[in-house]
Design a protein around this motif. Structure first.
Motif, PDB file in Angstrom:
ATOM      1  N   LEU A  20      15.442  13.019  30.229  1.00 21.69           N
ATOM      2  CA  LEU A  20      14.112  13.179  30.823  1.00 21.69           C
ATOM      3  C   LEU A  20      14.139  12.897  32.323  1.00 21.69           C
ATOM      4  O   LEU A  20      13.462  13.577  33.097  1.00 21.69           O
ATOM      5  N   LEU A  21      14.903  11.898  32.730  1.00 21.82           N
ATOM      6  CA  LEU A  21      15.003  11.607  34.163  1.00 21.82           C
ATOM      7  C   LEU A  21      15.648  12.755  34.926  1.00 21.82           C
ATOM      8  O   LEU A  21      15.227  13.082  36.037  1.00 21.82           O
ATOM      9  N   ARG A  22      16.662  13.354  34.333  1.00 25.29           N
ATOM     10  CA  ARG A  22      17.306  14.495  34.988  1.00 25.29           C
ATOM     11  C   ARG A  22      16.355  15.678  35.102  1.00 25.29           C
ATOM     12  O   ARG A  22      16.406  16.428  36.080  1.00 25.29           O
ATOM     13  N   SER A  23      15.513  15.863  34.101  1.00 24.73           N
ATOM     14  CA  SER A  23      14.564  16.980  34.166  1.00 24.73           C
ATOM     15  C   SER A  23      13.496  16.737  35.229  1.00 24.73           C
ATOM     16  O   SER A  23      12.881  17.684  35.724  1.00 24.73           O
ATOM     17  N   MET A  24      13.258  15.482  35.596  1.00 25.24           N
ATOM     18  CA  MET A  24      12.272  15.172  36.635  1.00 25.24           C
ATOM     19  C   MET A  24      12.807  15.486  38.035  1.00 25.24           C
ATOM     20  O   MET A  24      12.034  15.573  38.980  1.00 25.24           O
ATOM     21  N   LYS A  25      14.116  15.665  38.159  1.00 24.45           N
ATOM     22  CA  LYS A  25      14.691  15.996  39.465  1.00 24.45           C
ATOM     23  C   LYS A  25      14.255  17.379  39.935  1.00 24.45           C
ATOM     24  O   LYS A  25      14.168  17.630  41.123  1.00 24.45           O
ATOM     25  N   PRO A  29       6.051  20.907  38.256  1.00 23.75           N
ATOM     26  CA  PRO A  29       4.894  20.002  38.191  1.00 23.75           C
ATOM     27  C   PRO A  29       4.896  19.189  36.895  1.00 23.75           C
ATOM     28  O   PRO A  29       5.482  19.586  35.888  1.00 23.75           O
ATOM     29  N   PHE A  30       4.229  18.053  36.941  1.00 29.49           N
ATOM     30  CA  PHE A  30       4.101  17.174  35.782  1.00 29.49           C
ATOM     31  C   PHE A  30       2.992  17.740  34.891  1.00 29.49           C
ATOM     32  O   PHE A  30       1.832  17.768  35.269  1.00 29.49           O
ATOM     33  N   THR A  31       3.356  18.209  33.696  1.00 27.31           N
ATOM     34  CA  THR A  31       2.396  18.836  32.790  1.00 27.31           C
ATOM     35  C   THR A  31       2.166  17.954  31.566  1.00 27.31           C
ATOM     36  O   THR A  31       2.798  16.910  31.406  1.00 27.31           O
ATOM     37  N   TRP A  32       1.285  18.400  30.698  1.00 24.08           N
ATOM     38  CA  TRP A  32       0.994  17.633  29.495  1.00 24.08           C
ATOM     39  C   TRP A  32       2.196  17.605  28.575  1.00 24.08           C
ATOM     40  O   TRP A  32       2.395  16.644  27.836  1.00 24.08           O
ATOM     41  N   ARG A  33       3.047  18.624  28.619  1.00 21.28           N
ATOM     42  CA  ARG A  33       4.263  18.625  27.794  1.00 21.28           C
ATOM     43  C   ARG A  33       5.236  17.548  28.269  1.00 21.28           C
ATOM     44  O   ARG A  33       5.879  16.885  27.452  1.00 21.28           O
ATOM     45  N   THR A  34       5.310  17.379  29.554  1.00 23.70           N
ATOM     46  CA  THR A  34       6.166  16.327  30.108  1.00 23.70           C
ATOM     47  C   THR A  34       5.622  14.958  29.720  1.00 23.70           C
ATOM     48  O   THR A  34       6.390  14.058  29.358  1.00 23.70           O
ATOM     49  N   ALA A  35       4.311  14.792  29.774  1.00 17.33           N
ATOM     50  CA  ALA A  35       3.698  13.522  29.381  1.00 17.33           C
ATOM     51  C   ALA A  35       3.968  13.221  27.911  1.00 17.33           C
ATOM     52  O   ALA A  35       4.282  12.079  27.543  1.00 17.33           O
ATOM     53  N   LEU A  36       3.880  14.236  27.051  1.00 22.56           N
ATOM     54  CA  LEU A  36       4.177  14.032  25.637  1.00 22.56           C
ATOM     55  C   LEU A  36       5.645  13.703  25.400  1.00 22.56           C
ATOM     56  O   LEU A  36       5.980  12.912  24.515  1.00 22.56           O
ATOM     57  N   ALA A  37       6.523  14.310  26.185  1.00 22.01           N
ATOM     58  CA  ALA A  37       7.948  14.004  26.059  1.00 22.01           C
ATOM     59  C   ALA A  37       8.214  12.546  26.425  1.00 22.01           C
ATOM     60  O   ALA A  37       8.982  11.851  25.744  1.00 22.01           O
ATOM     61  N   TRP A  38       7.585  12.053  27.488  1.00 20.86           N
ATOM     62  CA  TRP A  38       7.750  10.652  27.887  1.00 20.86           C
ATOM     63  C   TRP A  38       7.149   9.712  26.845  1.00 20.86           C
ATOM     64  O   TRP A  38       7.716   8.655  26.546  1.00 20.86           O
ATOM     65  N   LEU A  39       6.008  10.083  26.297  1.00 22.44           N
ATOM     66  CA  LEU A  39       5.384   9.272  25.254  1.00 22.44           C
ATOM     67  C   LEU A  39       6.276   9.207  24.017  1.00 22.44           C
ATOM     68  O   LEU A  39       6.482   8.136  23.432  1.00 22.44           O
ATOM     69  N   SER A  40       6.813  10.326  23.632  1.00 21.10           N
ATOM     70  CA  SER A  40       7.727  10.380  22.491  1.00 21.10           C
ATOM     71  C   SER A  40       8.970   9.528  22.744  1.00 21.10           C
ATOM     72  O   SER A  40       9.440   8.812  21.849  1.00 21.10           O
ATOM     73  N   TRP A  41       9.497   9.590  23.949  1.00 24.21           N
ATOM     74  CA  TRP A  41      10.660   8.785  24.287  1.00 24.21           C
ATOM     75  C   TRP A  41      10.323   7.291  24.217  1.00 24.21           C
ATOM     76  O   TRP A  41      11.120   6.495  23.721  1.00 24.21           O
ATOM     77  N   GLY A  42       9.150   6.909  24.699  1.00 29.48           N
ATOM     78  CA  GLY A  42       8.743   5.509  24.651  1.00 29.48           C
ATOM     79  C   GLY A  42       8.622   4.998  23.224  1.00 29.48           C
ATOM     80  O   GLY A  42       9.039   3.883  22.905  1.00 29.48           O
ATOM     81  N   ILE A  43       8.055   5.821  22.350  1.00 25.69           N
ATOM     82  CA  ILE A  43       7.942   5.433  20.945  1.00 25.69           C
ATOM     83  C   ILE A  43       9.319   5.312  20.308  1.00 25.69           C
ATOM     84  O   ILE A  43       9.594   4.366  19.557  1.00 25.69           O
ATOM     85  N   THR A  44      10.206   6.252  20.596  1.00 25.27           N
ATOM     86  CA  THR A  44      11.562   6.203  20.056  1.00 25.27           C
ATOM     87  C   THR A  44      12.289   4.955  20.527  1.00 25.27           C
ATOM     88  O   THR A  44      12.970   4.284  19.736  1.00 25.27           O
ATOM     89  N   LEU A  45      12.150   4.614  21.784  1.00 20.46           N
ATOM     90  CA  LEU A  45      12.799   3.419  22.324  1.00 20.46           C
ATOM     91  C   LEU A  45      12.237   2.156  21.678  1.00 20.46           C
ATOM     92  O   LEU A  45      12.991   1.248  21.310  1.00 20.46           O
ATOM     93  N   ALA A  46      10.920   2.103  21.491  1.00 14.59           N
ATOM     94  CA  ALA A  46      10.304   0.936  20.863  1.00 14.59           C
ATOM     95  C   ALA A  46      10.777   0.766  19.424  1.00 14.59           C
ATOM     96  O   ALA A  46      11.062  -0.356  18.977  1.00 14.59           O
ATOM     97  N   LEU A  47      10.892   1.859  18.682  1.00  9.97           N
ATOM     98  CA  LEU A  47      11.375   1.783  17.305  1.00  9.97           C
ATOM     99  C   LEU A  47      12.841   1.359  17.246  1.00  9.97           C
ATOM    100  O   LEU A  47      13.239   0.593  16.365  1.00  9.97           O
ATOM    101  N   ALA A  48      13.654   1.854  18.175  1.00 13.86           N
ATOM    102  CA  ALA A  48      15.066   1.469  18.196  1.00 13.86           C
ATOM    103  C   ALA A  48      15.225  -0.011  18.517  1.00 13.86           C
ATOM    104  O   ALA A  48      16.025  -0.709  17.885  1.00 13.86           O
TER     105      ALA A  48
END
Length: 84
Positions: A20-25, A29-48
């Protein structure tokens, strides 16, 4: 401690974050799909991280939440095996 930090769930969450960080390079523009990807990553990290904490606590004989995916019997059997 090494077996907890290098678990597959945590490693895949970290590599997903790097992706995700590489895709931000890119100058997209920051879209709702990008926001959902970051949210999904945060949930995955919290579960791990939660899984690592449950495994660590279970191996030490401490209380594990009832909804934890960690099998209590397996953790205690491993702990008894190490004591022998």
């Amino acid at each position: 401690m090494r077996k907890y930090l290098f678990g597959t769930g945590l490693l895949s969450a970290i590599t997903g974050g790097i992706t995700l960080l590489r895709s931000m390079k890119n100058d997209e523009p920051f879209t709702w799909r990008t926001a959902l990807a970051w949210l999904s990553w945060g949930i995955t990290l919290a579960l791990a991280i939660g899984s690592v904490v449950d495994s660590y606590r279970g191996a030490r004989g401490k209380l594990i939440a009832g909804d934890s995916p960690v099998d209590r019997d397996e953790v205690f059997a491993e702990r008894i095996k190490r004591k022998r």
